[in-house]
Design a protein around this motif. Sequence first.
Motif, short mmCIF file in Angstrom:
data_model
loop_
_atom_site.label_atom_id
_atom_site.label_comp_id
_atom_site.label_asym_id
_atom_site.label_seq_id
_atom_site.Cartn_x
_atom_site.Cartn_y
_atom_site.Cartn_z
N TYR A 193 -14.61 -5.75 129.29
CA TYR A 193 -15.66 -5.23 128.41
C TYR A 193 -15.08 -4.50 127.20
O TYR A 193 -15.80 -3.77 126.52
CB TYR A 193 -16.58 -4.30 129.20
CG TYR A 193 -17.84 -4.96 129.71
CD1 TYR A 193 -19.09 -4.44 129.41
CD2 TYR A 193 -17.78 -6.11 130.50
CE1 TYR A 193 -20.25 -5.04 129.88
CE2 TYR A 193 -18.93 -6.70 130.97
CZ TYR A 193 -20.16 -6.18 130.65
OH TYR A 193 -21.30 -6.78 131.12
N ASP A 239 -14.43 -5.26 124.22
CA ASP A 239 -15.13 -5.50 122.96
C ASP A 239 -16.65 -5.41 123.09
O ASP A 239 -17.38 -5.80 122.19
CB ASP A 239 -14.76 -6.88 122.40
CG ASP A 239 -13.29 -6.96 122.02
OD1 ASP A 239 -12.72 -5.92 121.61
OD2 ASP A 239 -12.70 -8.04 122.14
N HIS A 240 -17.13 -4.91 124.19
CA HIS A 240 -18.57 -4.83 124.47
C HIS A 240 -19.06 -3.42 124.14
O HIS A 240 -18.32 -2.45 124.24
CB HIS A 240 -18.82 -5.14 125.95
CG HIS A 240 -20.24 -5.37 126.30
ND1 HIS A 240 -21.14 -4.34 126.46
CD2 HIS A 240 -20.94 -6.51 126.52
CE1 HIS A 240 -22.32 -4.83 126.77
NE2 HIS A 240 -22.23 -6.16 126.81
N ASP A 241 -20.32 -3.29 123.77
CA ASP A 241 -20.90 -1.98 123.46
C ASP A 241 -20.86 -1.01 124.63
O ASP A 241 -20.85 0.20 124.44
CB ASP A 241 -22.36 -2.15 123.00
CG ASP A 241 -22.47 -2.90 121.68
OD1 ASP A 241 -21.50 -2.88 120.89
OD2 ASP A 241 -23.52 -3.52 121.45
N MET A 242 -20.84 -1.53 125.86
CA MET A 242 -20.80 -0.68 127.05
C MET A 242 -19.44 -0.04 127.30
O MET A 242 -19.32 0.88 128.11
CB MET A 242 -21.17 -1.49 128.30
CG MET A 242 -22.64 -1.87 128.41
SD MET A 242 -23.67 -0.50 128.93
CE MET A 242 -23.09 -0.21 130.60
#
Length: 144
Positions: free
Chosen positions: A63, A65-68
């Motif tokens: 994750y 590169d994920h907003d989370m």
Amino acid sequence: MAADEFGRSLPRGVGLNLLVPEIAETETFLREVLGANTIYADADFAAIEIAGSVLMLHADHSYADHDMAGVVAGVEARGTGVEIRIYGLDPDRVEARAAAVGHFVLAGSADKPHGLRECHIVGPSGYIFVPSRAIPRQDSPRAT
């Protein structure tokens, strides 16, 4: 099965995706303590069948590169305030298996006024799992 095919195969309903520091520790806990079936697991992702539902695990690094990603950065105990309830599992058996392999039993198996016998187990990364089973009615012919 390809990822997109797996995603399209999921039934309508609610799904859980847990972000974990590493897949193996949580996958092992789910399989050995809660009796789950591993559909697929690698270092980034796992799909787990438990009590007729599918639970997914994603490793923190997957994750990146994920907003989370920022939500779990540096957090040891995940899922604060959330109980992951699994209906139809024998809490006494789960509690015994958890204790035998050193997992913290937050609340031991007990009959509750809402009609379930349950326990609270702290799994890897601090997620709280609550296996439970209906308490037979006293007037039921099966209650002995």
